[in-house]
Design an enzyme around this catalytic site. Structure first.
Site, PDB file in Angstrom:
ATOM      1  N   ASP A 178      70.386  77.355  36.705  1.00  0.00           N
ATOM      2  CA  ASP A 178      71.414  78.310  37.313  1.00  0.00           C
ATOM      3  C   ASP A 178      72.443  77.568  38.403  1.00  0.00           C
ATOM      4  O   ASP A 178      72.175  76.743  39.150  1.00  0.00           O
ATOM      5  CB  ASP A 178      70.525  79.191  38.223  1.00  0.00           C
ATOM      6  CG  ASP A 178      71.363  80.207  39.151  1.00  0.00           C
ATOM      7  OD1 ASP A 178      72.404  80.596  38.782  1.00  0.00           O
ATOM      8  OD2 ASP A 178      70.414  81.000  39.848  1.00  0.00           O
ATOM      9  N   ASP A 232      74.665  87.101  35.785  1.00  0.00           N
ATOM     10  CA  ASP A 232      73.766  87.470  36.917  1.00  0.00           C
ATOM     11  C   ASP A 232      74.876  88.172  37.847  1.00  0.00           C
ATOM     12  O   ASP A 232      75.020  89.530  37.604  1.00  0.00           O
ATOM     13  CB  ASP A 232      73.203  86.267  37.662  1.00  0.00           C
ATOM     14  CG  ASP A 232      72.311  86.886  38.790  1.00  0.00           C
ATOM     15  OD1 ASP A 232      72.210  88.011  38.856  1.00  0.00           O
ATOM     16  OD2 ASP A 232      72.008  85.995  39.511  1.00  0.00           O
TER      17      ASP A 232
END
Length: 322
Positions: free
Chosen positions: A161, A213
């Site tokens: 991430d 996301d």
């Protein structure tokens, strides 16, 4: 008769928790409790600093307004504020028995803390799945660390991430330090670049799959099949009600994408509800809920197997009751 209570909580975090370059020393949020002739239901309303669109003050105001109407016998529409909609919908789901007790208690291991301890934990797991935050340091350093772990643990799969930390040039610099033969064991790299176009270009040039996301929350059109996009990370506290999460999960599956339920630094109460939601909506897909390791205590409901101390209702402050 209906009654409701809104509590506030504050939990200490480990010193190393950084959100978008800002160090977070504690997690603050609210818990809602609904009571009716059906029973009792709880939910968590916890806007995440640097990520949520709403402030804690706005969330509290909206929650109180919704709860007052509900206690008066109305069926109010869900709040437009994601954290409020999610917390209240969880409480309603518990109240009506729609959120079963069974949960997906397995989670991708969040890589933080001492590297030697982390390495031992990963080695001792069969087919380990871990998540690493990248983009906090130099891209070269991140690439070398990822490559080292994948080389050292042959059955390891990583979720990465970057939180949009990189330009395309920096992201490609990261990829150059990850051997081509190891890139297939990167399940996905979440939001590698600052723009959608750069992230897609990164996936095309490197063969490393990416996941959306925050981009999906900003542009619903990204819920579509695109080359190089493998997964959607859905964080309910930032997304909205259980019903909205369910719609996104169904949409992802229709497009052949992997929907991953993720946490937004909720308390143990919120995390256990996310685990139950993941079991119901995404069976067989490991969620990303290993953020309890960043906290120094649990709240009201324990996470199975956690040794952290559990704080009870006496630690809560009543904000509103009716």
């Amino acid at each position: 008769m209906r009654s409701a209570t809104l509590f506030s909580y504050q939990l200490a975090l480990d010193a190393g928790v950084i959100l978008r370059q800002q160090r977070l020393k504690s997690r603050r949020g609210m818990l809602v409790k609904l009571v009716s002739e059906q029973g009792e239901g709880w939910g968590e309303i916890a806007p995440l600093p640097q990520f949520s669109v709403e402030t804690p003050e706005a969330a509290q105001q909206q929650a109180v307004e919704w709860l007052a109407r509900w206690c008066a016998g109305e069926q109010p529409e869900e709040s437009p504020l994601p954290s409020v909609a999610f917390g209240i919908s969880c409480a309603l789901a518990e109240l009506s028995g729609q959120l079963s007790a069974e949960g997906c208690w397995q989670s991708a291991l969040l890589c933080s803390g001492d590297p030697d301890t982390l390495f031992t934990r990963l080695q001792n797991k069969p087919a380990p799945l871990a998540k690493i935050k990248v983009g906090l340091y130099e891209a070269v350093r991140d690439g070398m660390q990822v490559n080292l772990l994948l080389e050292a643990i042959p059955d390891l799969t990583l979720r990465l991430d970057a939180n949009r930390s990189w330009t395309l040039e920096r992201a490609l610099q990261f990829a150059r330090y990850v051997s081509t033969g190891l890139r297939g064991r990167i399940a996905f790299l979440e939001e590698p670049c600052r723009t959608v176009a750069e992230s897609i270009a990164f996936a095309r040039q490197t063969g490393i799959a990416i996941a959306w996301d925050e981009s999906l929350r900003e542009d619903a059109a990204l819920l579509s099949a695109q080359p190089g996009v493998r997964a959607l990370v859905i964080k309910p506290t930032l997304t909205g009600s259980v019903q909205k999460v369910q719609q996104q999960v169904a949409g992802a599956l229709r497009m052949g994408l992997t929907p991953v339920i993720g946490s937004a630094l909720e308390s143990s109460l919120g995390l256990t509800q996310l685990a139950r939601l993941a079991h119901k909506l995404t069976p067989g897909i490991v969620p990303g809920l290993d953020t309890l390791s960043l906290m120094q205590q649990q709240l009201l409901r324990p996470w199975p197997g956690s040794s952290l101390p559990l704080s009870g209702r006496e630690e809560l402050q009543c904000l509103w009751q009716q």
